[in-house]
Write an enzyme that holds these catalytic residues in place. Structure first.
Site, PDB file in Angstrom:
ATOM      1  N   GLY A 196       0.827  -1.199   0.000  1.00 18.46           N
ATOM      2  CA  GLY A 196       0.000   0.000   0.000  1.00 18.46           C
ATOM      3  C   GLY A 196       0.853   1.238   0.000  1.00 18.46           C
ATOM      4  O   GLY A 196       2.054   1.176   0.276  1.00 18.46           O
ATOM      5  N   GLU A 205       0.430   5.423   1.196  1.00 18.10           N
ATOM      6  CA  GLU A 205      -0.426   6.304   1.988  1.00 18.10           C
ATOM      7  C   GLU A 205      -0.740   7.638   1.327  1.00 18.10           C
ATOM      8  O   GLU A 205      -0.775   8.667   2.004  1.00 18.10           O
ATOM      9  CB  GLU A 205       0.243   6.540   3.342  1.00 18.10           C
ATOM     10  CG  GLU A 205       1.572   7.331   3.290  1.00 18.10           C
ATOM     11  CD  GLU A 205       2.823   6.477   3.116  1.00 18.10           C
ATOM     12  OE1 GLU A 205       2.713   5.379   2.559  1.00 18.10           O
ATOM     13  OE2 GLU A 205       3.898   6.922   3.530  1.00 18.10           O
ATOM     14  N   HIS A 216      -2.528   0.285   8.445  1.00 16.21           N
ATOM     15  CA  HIS A 216      -1.192   0.872   8.261  1.00 16.21           C
ATOM     16  C   HIS A 216      -1.258   2.146   7.410  1.00 16.21           C
ATOM     17  O   HIS A 216      -0.762   3.201   7.822  1.00 16.21           O
ATOM     18  CB  HIS A 216      -0.256  -0.158   7.621  1.00 16.21           C
ATOM     19  CG  HIS A 216       1.135   0.350   7.397  1.00 16.21           C
ATOM     20  ND1 HIS A 216       2.157   0.134   8.289  1.00 16.21           N
ATOM     21  CD2 HIS A 216       1.670   1.096   6.396  1.00 16.21           C
ATOM     22  CE1 HIS A 216       3.262   0.718   7.839  1.00 16.21           C
ATOM     23  NE2 HIS A 216       2.993   1.305   6.686  1.00 16.21           N
ATOM     24  N   GLU A 217      -1.873   2.037   6.250  1.00 17.78           N
ATOM     25  CA  GLU A 217      -1.904   3.217   5.361  1.00 17.78           C
ATOM     26  C   GLU A 217      -2.711   4.348   5.984  1.00 17.78           C
ATOM     27  O   GLU A 217      -2.353   5.522   5.862  1.00 17.78           O
ATOM     28  CB  GLU A 217      -2.432   2.838   3.969  1.00 17.78           C
ATOM     29  CG  GLU A 217      -1.661   1.721   3.264  1.00 17.78           C
ATOM     30  CD  GLU A 217      -0.133   1.841   3.298  1.00 17.78           C
ATOM     31  OE1 GLU A 217       0.372   2.978   3.399  1.00 17.78           O
ATOM     32  OE2 GLU A 217       0.549   0.803   3.236  1.00 17.78           O
ATOM     33  N   HIS A 270      -0.745   6.343   8.548  1.00 21.42           N
ATOM     34  CA  HIS A 270       0.145   7.354   7.968  1.00 21.42           C
ATOM     35  C   HIS A 270      -0.521   8.733   7.898  1.00 21.42           C
ATOM     36  O   HIS A 270       0.180   9.744   7.720  1.00 21.42           O
ATOM     37  CB  HIS A 270       0.569   6.946   6.558  1.00 21.42           C
ATOM     38  CG  HIS A 270       1.787   6.059   6.498  1.00 21.42           C
ATOM     39  ND1 HIS A 270       2.993   6.418   7.043  1.00 21.42           N
ATOM     40  CD2 HIS A 270       1.981   4.835   5.930  1.00 21.42           C
ATOM     41  CE1 HIS A 270       3.888   5.452   6.810  1.00 21.42           C
ATOM     42  NE2 HIS A 270       3.294   4.480   6.139  1.00 21.42           N
ATOM     43  N   GLU A 288       7.747   5.165   9.213  1.00 24.78           N
ATOM     44  CA  GLU A 288       7.279   3.779   9.202  1.00 24.78           C
ATOM     45  C   GLU A 288       7.244   3.121  10.584  1.00 24.78           C
ATOM     46  O   GLU A 288       6.363   2.316  10.852  1.00 24.78           O
ATOM     47  CB  GLU A 288       8.125   2.946   8.238  1.00 24.78           C
ATOM     48  CG  GLU A 288       8.021   3.394   6.775  1.00 24.78           C
ATOM     49  CD  GLU A 288       6.603   3.345   6.200  1.00 24.78           C
ATOM     50  OE1 GLU A 288       5.714   2.701   6.793  1.00 24.78           O
ATOM     51  OE2 GLU A 288       6.395   3.965   5.137  1.00 24.78           O
ATOM     52  N   ASP A 316      15.540   3.535  -1.878  1.00 23.30           N
ATOM     53  CA  ASP A 316      14.935   2.232  -2.202  1.00 23.30           C
ATOM     54  C   ASP A 316      15.895   1.077  -1.911  1.00 23.30           C
ATOM     55  O   ASP A 316      15.470  -0.024  -1.584  1.00 23.30           O
ATOM     56  CB  ASP A 316      14.562   2.158  -3.694  1.00 23.30           C
ATOM     57  CG  ASP A 316      13.356   3.020  -4.023  1.00 23.30           C
ATOM     58  OD1 ASP A 316      12.714   3.534  -3.083  1.00 23.30           O
ATOM     59  OD2 ASP A 316      13.072   3.201  -5.225  1.00 23.30           O
ATOM     60  N   TYR A 333      10.532  -0.228  10.000  1.00 23.02           N
ATOM     61  CA  TYR A 333       9.173  -0.585  10.391  1.00 23.02           C
ATOM     62  C   TYR A 333       9.148  -1.239  11.775  1.00 23.02           C
ATOM     63  O   TYR A 333       8.586  -0.699  12.725  1.00 23.02           O
ATOM     64  CB  TYR A 333       8.569  -1.575   9.382  1.00 23.02           C
ATOM     65  CG  TYR A 333       8.272  -0.998   8.023  1.00 23.02           C
ATOM     66  CD1 TYR A 333       9.280  -0.790   7.095  1.00 23.02           C
ATOM     67  CD2 TYR A 333       6.978  -0.663   7.652  1.00 23.02           C
ATOM     68  CE1 TYR A 333       9.015  -0.268   5.835  1.00 23.02           C
ATOM     69  CE2 TYR A 333       6.696  -0.136   6.398  1.00 23.02           C
ATOM     70  CZ  TYR A 333       7.716   0.063   5.491  1.00 23.02           C
ATOM     71  OH  TYR A 333       7.440   0.590   4.266  1.00 23.02           O
ATOM     72  N   ARG A 335       3.847  -7.573  -6.512  1.00 27.49           N
ATOM     73  CA  ARG A 335       4.193  -6.984  -5.217  1.00 27.49           C
ATOM     74  C   ARG A 335       5.532  -7.549  -4.754  1.00 27.49           C
ATOM     75  O   ARG A 335       5.667  -8.760  -4.523  1.00 27.49           O
ATOM     76  CB  ARG A 335       3.085  -7.312  -4.220  1.00 27.49           C
ATOM     77  CG  ARG A 335       3.261  -6.705  -2.875  1.00 27.49           C
ATOM     78  CD  ARG A 335       2.078  -7.029  -1.989  1.00 27.49           C
ATOM     79  NE  ARG A 335       2.356  -6.689  -0.615  1.00 27.49           N
ATOM     80  CZ  ARG A 335       1.620  -7.091   0.406  1.00 27.49           C
ATOM     81  NH1 ARG A 335       0.548  -7.840   0.193  1.00 27.49           N
ATOM     82  NH2 ARG A 335       1.940  -6.754   1.626  1.00 27.49           N
TER      83      ARG A 335
HETATM   84  N1  BES Z   1       4.972   4.109   2.417  1.00 25.09           N
HETATM   85  C1  BES Z   1       5.046   2.704   2.357  1.00 25.09           C
HETATM   86  C2  BES Z   1       5.446   2.184   1.013  1.00 25.09           C
HETATM   87  C3  BES Z   1       6.775   2.695   0.511  1.00 25.09           C
HETATM   88  C4  BES Z   1       7.863   2.829   1.345  1.00 25.09           C
HETATM   89  C5  BES Z   1       6.913   3.038  -0.808  1.00 25.09           C
HETATM   90  C6  BES Z   1       9.064   3.328   0.857  1.00 25.09           C
HETATM   91  C7  BES Z   1       8.110   3.533  -1.285  1.00 25.09           C
HETATM   92  C8  BES Z   1       9.191   3.671  -0.453  1.00 25.09           C
HETATM   93  C9  BES Z   1       3.744   2.057   2.786  1.00 25.09           C
HETATM   94  O1  BES Z   1       3.079   2.740   3.788  1.00 25.09           O
HETATM   95  C10 BES Z   1       4.095   0.719   3.348  1.00 25.09           C
HETATM   96  O2  BES Z   1       4.780   0.696   4.327  1.00 25.09           O
HETATM   97  N2  BES Z   1       3.634  -0.356   2.738  1.00 25.09           N
HETATM   98  C11 BES Z   1       3.908  -1.705   3.180  1.00 25.09           C
HETATM   99  C12 BES Z   1       2.731  -2.300   3.866  1.00 25.09           C
HETATM  100  C13 BES Z   1       2.735  -2.275   5.347  1.00 25.09           C
HETATM  101  C14 BES Z   1       1.552  -3.028   5.901  1.00 25.09           C
HETATM  102  C15 BES Z   1       4.001  -2.724   6.001  1.00 25.09           C
HETATM  103  C16 BES Z   1       4.163  -2.550   1.953  1.00 25.09           C
HETATM  104  O3  BES Z   1       3.985  -2.059   0.856  1.00 25.09           O
HETATM  105  O4  BES Z   1       4.532  -3.701   2.111  1.00 25.09           O
HETATM  106 ZN    ZN Z   2       4.134   2.623   5.641  1.00 28.39          ZN
END
Ligand code: BES
Ligand code: ZN
Length: 633
Positions: free
Chosen positions: A302, A304, A328-329, A332, A351, A406, A414, A588
């Site tokens: 996801g 946010e 989670h989203e 944020h 995070e 990245d 997290y 994903r």
């Molecule tokens: N903001 C993140 C996704 C993200 C992080 C995109 C860094 C680009 C760079 C999003 O909120 C997120 O953490 N998504 C997680 C899900 C969550 C339940 C841990 C994911 O995509 O796995």
């Molecule tokens: Zn996140």
């Protein structure tokens, strides 16, 4: 070669020395503190070329046409700004793979031609765009077109959608990809409001991280307004054959018609989630909260994007077992969107806090046991992950040292971040800690803050108010030391203890598979069971388990992932057709990258991986392609 336009040429050298040597101004909210970054490009945020210390970007007006044939967004952006110094003579922006055709300056309400320079491309940062400013100019128009390989956009063919009839396009700007579809000072330290006009094929709907009118008419021209100042990585757009269904007065789902109803059924607790988060941490400040369900190629779970979270369809399990993603989203909206990491070295502030809040929401709605199970699964992942990570990436306040954010992405910010907050909560008690968190969200609302600012705030508002509870050394260890501290909480779930005991009996041959008690197991118990089985199970044992529990056929994507991974480790080849289908239909990264990595461990597996990747690669997002190009070689 640098592309030059306009008549006055300015050398790279002049521009660079001017920016790097300057210190940020007093007025700037964000203080320079990237002392740990050896290759600092910029005193405020070393992942932007933008002259943040000279120009304060305020507002963007976008006018873009979505061209599916050319895989391009084409049009212009007006950038309005304040000057932070008297002698500012340029506006420096970030771009990546963007064609700039023309720049105009707004002088007393008139657009006049401007001079600009687009520098050579840096692999991490992209191309610096320098616009010459004339006296009195506070608004600049950049005419541009994105290139098909824009790292922040994915262009999907009709075949890659649920409906198979229409193309689909969406953006993913975090961390530093907004610059691939928008020339901007692409830093989380910058906060802007924006308006947009988006032109699309008539039968398609555009939505953005802005106010989306729930009953917009399909006419190919859409207008958006985001009146709250957000960091640039939260600018987002999606275009496709989208329908909308309300879940409550302020929550709803945008999705392709074929999956809209199942998405609404899965996520209909969203309004309750908003309510409990408001009770815990103060009002939801963004108006509507909608979800956009993307095609399965979306490389994340996801994202946010404010007012409109982007969501993978892989969590639509039919039983709400994976809805912590929505928590989670949504979380944020407080940690990340309201209070934002000032640089990508401070990503854990986004995070870690969000993972903590997410779990508190889950506890409120689904009970303590489920929350503990989710914590326990996350901590098991974390313990695994830190063993394989470069040590420097196990630090919360990470030193990226010039790397693309990245590349440092992991579960550390997290779950280590979350466990730090769980630890604080245990030390100070929930009541005191909750009050502190509410204060943090309110005092830093609509600001971007650094780790150092947070540490000072923590000391003043928690440690000094309750002396002797935790030491500054302990806080320092959590935030600045690598690996996992001994003081890290170890979340224990009673349900998991039962699963562990039964598994032990099973492996000793004391009970059979049907005495495991799986009839009452939740998805989380299954995941815990599968993740903790020995990896040297015989193919016969795997076969028996599969015959009993039909795991190869599981439609829960997390269970399928865990089972496929275990099967590869145990050499259980019956799963290969299912694995092939899984890898081709899902993009994903969290779900597919570990499977490719495991395949690459054996010669036969590598062959399979290469063959499947060839088929799957065109369907993956540029980010997933980049990750997997490194894995499948
Ligand atoms: N903001 C993140 C996704 C993200 C992080 C995109 C860094 C680009 C760079 C999003 O909120 C997120 O953490 N998504 C997680 C899900 C969550 C339940 C841990 C994911 O995509 O796995
Ligand atoms: Zn996140």
């Amino acid at each position: 070669m640098a592309v030059l336009a306009g008549c006055q040429q300015e050398t790279e050298q002049e521009t660079k020395s001017d920016m790097v040597d300057s210190q940020p101004q007093q007025e700037q909210v964000v203080k320079a503190d990237n002392t740990n970054n050896k290759k600092a490009h910029n005193p405020i945020d070393d992942h932007t070329y933008g002259n943040l210390h000279e120009v304060d970007l305020k507002h963007l007006e976008l006018d873009l046409t979505v061209d599916f044939e050319a895989k391009s967004l084409e049009g212009f952006v007006d950038l309005s700004f304040d000057r932070l110094k008297d002698d500012v003579n340029e506006l420096v922006l970030d771009t990546r793979d963007i064609d700039v055709s023309k720049v105009e300056l707004n002088q007393d309400g008139q657009w006049v031609s401007g001079k600009f320079e687009l520098a050579d491309k840096d692999e991490v940062m992209g191309s610096k765009l320098t616009v010459k400013l004339e006296a009195g100019v506070n608004k600049v128009r950049v005419h541009y077109a994105t290139q098909p390989q824009a790292s922040g956009l994915q262009w999907l063919t009709p075949e890659q959608t649920a409906g198979k009839k229409h193309p689909f396009m969406y953006s993913q700007a975090q961390a530093i990809h907004a610059r691939s579809f928008l020339p901007v000072q692409d830093s989380p330290a910058v906060r802007i409001t924006y308006n947009a006009t988006i032109r699309t094929p008539k039968e398609l709907l555009a939505v953005m991280s802005a106010f989306n009118e729930p009953d917009t008419e399909l006419d190919g021209e859409y207008h958006f307004e985001m009146p709250q100042a957000i960091p640039t990585y939260l600018i987002a757009i999606g275009v496709g054959d989208l329908d909308f269904k309300a879940m409550s007065d302020r929550t709803g789902v945008y999705a392709e018609p074929a999956i809209l109803d199942s998405a609404v059924a899965e996520f209909d607790d969203t309004e309750d989630m908003v309510k409990v988060t408001e009770e815990l941490y103060g009002p939801y400040r963004w108006g509507r909260y909608d979800l956009l369900i993307l095609p399965p190629a979306f490389p994340y779970g996801g994202m946010e994007n404010p007012r409109l979270s982007f969501i993978t369809p892989t969590v639509i399990a039919g039983d709400k077992s994976l809805v912590s993603l929505i928590a989670h989203e949504l979380a944020h909206s407080w940690s990340g969107n309201l209070v934002t990491n000032a640089t990508w070295h401070d990503f854990w502030l986004n995070e870690g806090f969000t993972s903590y809040v997410e779990n508190r929401i889950m506890e409120e709605l689904f009970g303590r046991e489920r929350a503990l199970m989710e914590q326990s699964l996350a901590v098991q992942d974390l313990r695994q992950a830190v063993q394989d990570l470069p040590e420097k990436y196990t630090v919360l306040n990470v030193d990226l040292d010039g790397a693309d954010p990245d590349d440092a992405f992991s579960t550390v910010p997290y779950t280590k971040g979350q466990m730090f907050l769980v630890w604080l909560e245990e030390k100070f008690g929930r009541e005191v800690f909750d009050k502190f968190l509410v204060g943090h969200f309110n005092d830093h609302a609509f600001q971007s803050i650094t780790t150092q600012q947070f540490e000072a705030y923590l000391k003043k508002n928690l440690l000094d108010k309750h002396p002797g509870v935790v030491s500054e050394e302990e806080i320092h260890t959590w935030i600045h030391e690598p690996m996992l501290p001994d003081m890290m909480p170890n979340p224990k779930s009673g349900a998991f203890n039962t699963v562990d005991a039964k598994t032990k009996q099973l492996l000793l041959g004391e009970i059979t598979l049907d005495q495991l008690g799986t009839q009452q197991w939740t998805v989380h118990e299954w995941l815990h069971f599968l993740n903790n089985l020995p990896t040297d199970m015989s193919a016969d044992d795997m076969m028996t388990m599969d015959a009993t529990f039909k795991l190869t056929e599981s439609t829960n994507n997390e269970i399928a992932h865990a089972w496929l991974l275990l099967s590869l480790k145990a050499g259980y080849e019956v799963v290969l057709p299912r694995l092939e289908n899984y890898l081709i239909t899902i993009g994903r990264r969290k779900l597919i990258v570990p499977l490719y990595k495991q395949l690459m461990e054996t010669e036969q597996g590598a062959e399979f991986a290469k063959r499947v990747y060839q088929v799957a690669r065109p369907g993956y997002h540029p980010l997933a392609q980049a990750t997997l190009d490194e894995v499948v070689k």
